[in-house]
Design a protein around this motif. Structure first.
Motif, PDB file in Angstrom:
ATOM      1  N   HIS A  71       0.866  -1.175   0.000  1.00 11.02           N
ATOM      2  CA  HIS A  71       0.000   0.000   0.000  1.00 11.02           C
ATOM      3  C   HIS A  71       0.906   1.228   0.000  1.00 11.02           C
ATOM      4  O   HIS A  71       1.441   1.614   1.040  1.00 11.02           O
ATOM      5  CB  HIS A  71      -0.903   0.021   1.233  1.00 11.02           C
ATOM      6  CG  HIS A  71      -2.086  -0.875   1.153  1.00 11.02           C
ATOM      7  ND1 HIS A  71      -3.109  -0.849   2.076  1.00 11.02           N
ATOM      8  CD2 HIS A  71      -2.421  -1.838   0.253  1.00 11.02           C
ATOM      9  CE1 HIS A  71      -4.019  -1.750   1.760  1.00 11.02           C
ATOM     10  NE2 HIS A  71      -3.621  -2.374   0.661  1.00 11.02           N
ATOM     11  N   SER A  74       0.668   4.982   2.591  1.00 12.51           N
ATOM     12  CA  SER A  74      -0.453   4.679   3.483  1.00 12.51           C
ATOM     13  C   SER A  74      -0.006   4.876   4.932  1.00 12.51           C
ATOM     14  O   SER A  74       0.602   3.986   5.532  1.00 12.51           O
ATOM     15  CB  SER A  74      -0.921   3.231   3.268  1.00 12.51           C
ATOM     16  OG  SER A  74      -1.973   2.898   4.122  1.00 12.51           O
ATOM     17  N   MET A  76      -1.582   4.889   7.640  1.00 15.87           N
ATOM     18  CA  MET A  76      -2.192   3.938   8.565  1.00 15.87           C
ATOM     19  C   MET A  76      -2.553   2.691   7.766  1.00 15.87           C
ATOM     20  O   MET A  76      -3.408   2.740   6.867  1.00 15.87           O
ATOM     21  CB  MET A  76      -3.444   4.527   9.228  1.00 15.87           C
ATOM     22  CG  MET A  76      -4.092   3.591  10.250  1.00 15.87           C
ATOM     23  SD  MET A  76      -5.492   4.347  11.108  1.00 15.87           S
ATOM     24  CE  MET A  76      -4.665   5.641  12.027  1.00 15.87           C
ATOM     25  N   VAL A  78      -4.407  -0.207   6.950  1.00 12.48           N
ATOM     26  CA  VAL A  78      -5.684  -0.859   7.244  1.00 12.48           C
ATOM     27  C   VAL A  78      -6.122  -1.605   5.980  1.00 12.48           C
ATOM     28  O   VAL A  78      -6.340  -0.978   4.941  1.00 12.48           O
ATOM     29  CB  VAL A  78      -6.765   0.168   7.647  1.00 12.48           C
ATOM     30  CG1 VAL A  78      -8.093  -0.549   7.907  1.00 12.48           C
ATOM     31  CG2 VAL A  78      -6.327   0.950   8.874  1.00 12.48           C
ATOM     32  N   SER A  80      -8.258  -2.979   3.130  1.00 10.91           N
ATOM     33  CA  SER A  80      -9.549  -2.549   2.606  1.00 10.91           C
ATOM     34  C   SER A  80     -10.500  -3.745   2.517  1.00 10.91           C
ATOM     35  O   SER A  80     -10.078  -4.905   2.558  1.00 10.91           O
ATOM     36  CB  SER A  80      -9.378  -1.927   1.218  1.00 10.91           C
ATOM     37  OG  SER A  80      -8.966  -2.918   0.284  1.00 10.91           O
ATOM     38  N   GLU A  81     -11.786  -3.456   2.373  1.00 12.82           N
ATOM     39  CA  GLU A  81     -12.758  -4.541   2.185  1.00 12.82           C
ATOM     40  C   GLU A  81     -12.469  -5.278   0.878  1.00 12.82           C
ATOM     41  O   GLU A  81     -12.661  -6.483   0.785  1.00 12.82           O
ATOM     42  CB  GLU A  81     -14.186  -3.978   2.174  1.00 12.82           C
ATOM     43  CG  GLU A  81     -15.272  -5.038   2.015  1.00 12.82           C
ATOM     44  CD  GLU A  81     -15.322  -6.053   3.145  1.00 12.82           C
ATOM     45  OE1 GLU A  81     -15.978  -7.099   2.958  1.00 12.82           O
ATOM     46  OE2 GLU A  81     -14.714  -5.804   4.215  1.00 12.82           O
ATOM     47  N   ARG A  84      -9.886  -7.803   1.621  1.00 11.99           N
ATOM     48  CA  ARG A  84     -10.433  -8.943   2.359  1.00 11.99           C
ATOM     49  C   ARG A  84     -11.253  -9.866   1.456  1.00 11.99           C
ATOM     50  O   ARG A  84     -11.191 -11.092   1.586  1.00 11.99           O
ATOM     51  CB  ARG A  84     -11.281  -8.439   3.535  1.00 11.99           C
ATOM     52  CG  ARG A  84     -10.455  -7.702   4.582  1.00 11.99           C
ATOM     53  CD  ARG A  84     -11.265  -7.352   5.809  1.00 11.99           C
ATOM     54  NE  ARG A  84     -10.460  -6.631   6.795  1.00 11.99           N
ATOM     55  CZ  ARG A  84      -9.650  -7.197   7.666  1.00 11.99           C
ATOM     56  NH1 ARG A  84      -9.518  -8.513   7.680  1.00 11.99           N
ATOM     57  NH2 ARG A  84      -8.953  -6.468   8.531  1.00 11.99           N
ATOM     58  N   SER A  98       3.078  -1.427   4.031  1.00 17.12           N
ATOM     59  CA  SER A  98       2.971  -0.023   3.637  1.00 17.12           C
ATOM     60  C   SER A  98       4.364   0.465   3.249  1.00 17.12           C
ATOM     61  O   SER A  98       5.363   0.094   3.871  1.00 17.12           O
ATOM     62  CB  SER A  98       2.403   0.824   4.782  1.00 17.12           C
ATOM     63  OG  SER A  98       3.254   0.782   5.907  1.00 17.12           O
ATOM     64  N   ASP A 103       5.204  -0.611   7.630  1.00 21.16           N
ATOM     65  CA  ASP A 103       4.329  -1.415   8.490  1.00 21.16           C
ATOM     66  C   ASP A 103       3.897  -2.672   7.733  1.00 21.16           C
ATOM     67  O   ASP A 103       3.848  -2.680   6.495  1.00 21.16           O
ATOM     68  CB  ASP A 103       3.096  -0.612   8.909  1.00 21.16           C
ATOM     69  CG  ASP A 103       3.454   0.579   9.782  1.00 21.16           C
ATOM     70  OD1 ASP A 103       4.419   0.454  10.560  1.00 21.16           O
ATOM     71  OD2 ASP A 103       2.786   1.622   9.667  1.00 21.16           O
ATOM     72  N   CYS A 105       1.106  -6.208   7.884  1.00 24.02           N
ATOM     73  CA  CYS A 105       0.022  -6.952   8.523  1.00 24.02           C
ATOM     74  C   CYS A 105      -0.373  -8.124   7.640  1.00 24.02           C
ATOM     75  O   CYS A 105      -0.039  -8.165   6.454  1.00 24.02           O
ATOM     76  CB  CYS A 105      -1.189  -6.055   8.797  1.00 24.02           C
ATOM     77  SG  CYS A 105      -2.099  -5.560   7.315  1.00 24.02           S
TER      78      CYS A 105
END
Length: 240
Positions: A71, A74, A76, A78, A80-81, A84, A98, A103, A105
């Motif tokens: 990303h 970015s 933060m 997070v 996105s839908e 997912r 990111s 970062d 995840c």
């Protein structure tokens, strides 16, 4: 995640910046390795796509255990839908980094999700997407995916539901004969059939209305007045 894998991912993200970088982590049986891939998306700054050829080549080296993408810019991180949903379809874990923040995840496929409470995302999480999932899970019937990420019904010239319901194996039935699993085809604020719901018994329907969370809703006057037809899949005519 092992540091050498993370370093390789960051290096690839830096190389592809400001586009989204993508790649695959493969387990060879002896070690895990990151395989950088080319992003072939038409909009690489916001989305990514890995070519089937590169995925096949990666599979020749071992088992793909994670799909990676970045990303850019970015602050933060997070998921996105859309991330997912695509992860759900892939059936394997995703890793997101990111850049340049660094970062990281991971997200996992959401198995056996409830049919209600799903976020709306036209083309990926909409009324037809819900029907696809329901029919696959409940009846082991695979339907083709006709969802597209645009409001195709607005010009009144496209008619995706009318063009395909018969070729997908559905047969029209009378409202008085409606049964569990039947599909209710409707026109909602459109000149063409643009919505469909699953009849789940007790005068209720399961659907994913435009811009809303998927829900179980009474099949009341509003939806009855906008119903075009009720159809049943040919494989369900003998179902009890």
């Amino acid at each position: 995640m092992r540091q050498r894998l993370f370093n390789a991912i960051i290096k690839h993200a830096e190389k592809e910046y400001p586009n989204e970088a993508c790649g695959l982590i493969v387990d060879t049986g002896k070690t895990q390795k990151f395989i950088p891939c080319k992003n072939i998306s038409d909009n690489p700054k916001e989305h990514f796509q890995i070519s089937p050829d590169e995925q096949l080549k990666a599979e020749e080296q071992g088992e793909i255990i994670m799909i990676i993408h970045s990303h850019p810019d970015s602050p933060m991180l997070v998921p996105s839908e859309f991330d997912r949903i695509q992860c759900d379809y892939s059936g394997i874990e995703w890793g997101i980094v990111s850049f340049p923040e660094g970062d990281f995840c991971t997200i996992s496929p959401r198995c056996d999700r409830d049919y209600t409470g799903r976020q709306w995302l036209l083309g990926y999480a909409d009324c037809w997407s819900l029907i696809l999932d329901y029919y696959q899970r409940e009846y082991n019937i695979t339907l083709k995916n006709y969802s597209v990420p645009r409001e195709w019904w607005e010009n009144g010239k496209e008619n995706i539901y009318e063009d395909h319901w018969q070729t997908e194996g559905f047969i029209e039935v009378e409202l008085s004969d409606i049964k569990l699993g039947d599909i209710i085809m409707m026109r909602l604020n459109a000149n063409v059939t643009n919505h469909a719901a699953i009849y789940i018994g007790d005068n209720r329907l399961l659907h994913h209305a435009f811009g809303q969370l998927s829900s179980r809703t009474p099949y009341g006057k509003y939806y009855r007045d906008r119903t075009v037809r009720i159809v049943r899949h040919k494989e369900l005519f003998d179902a009890k």
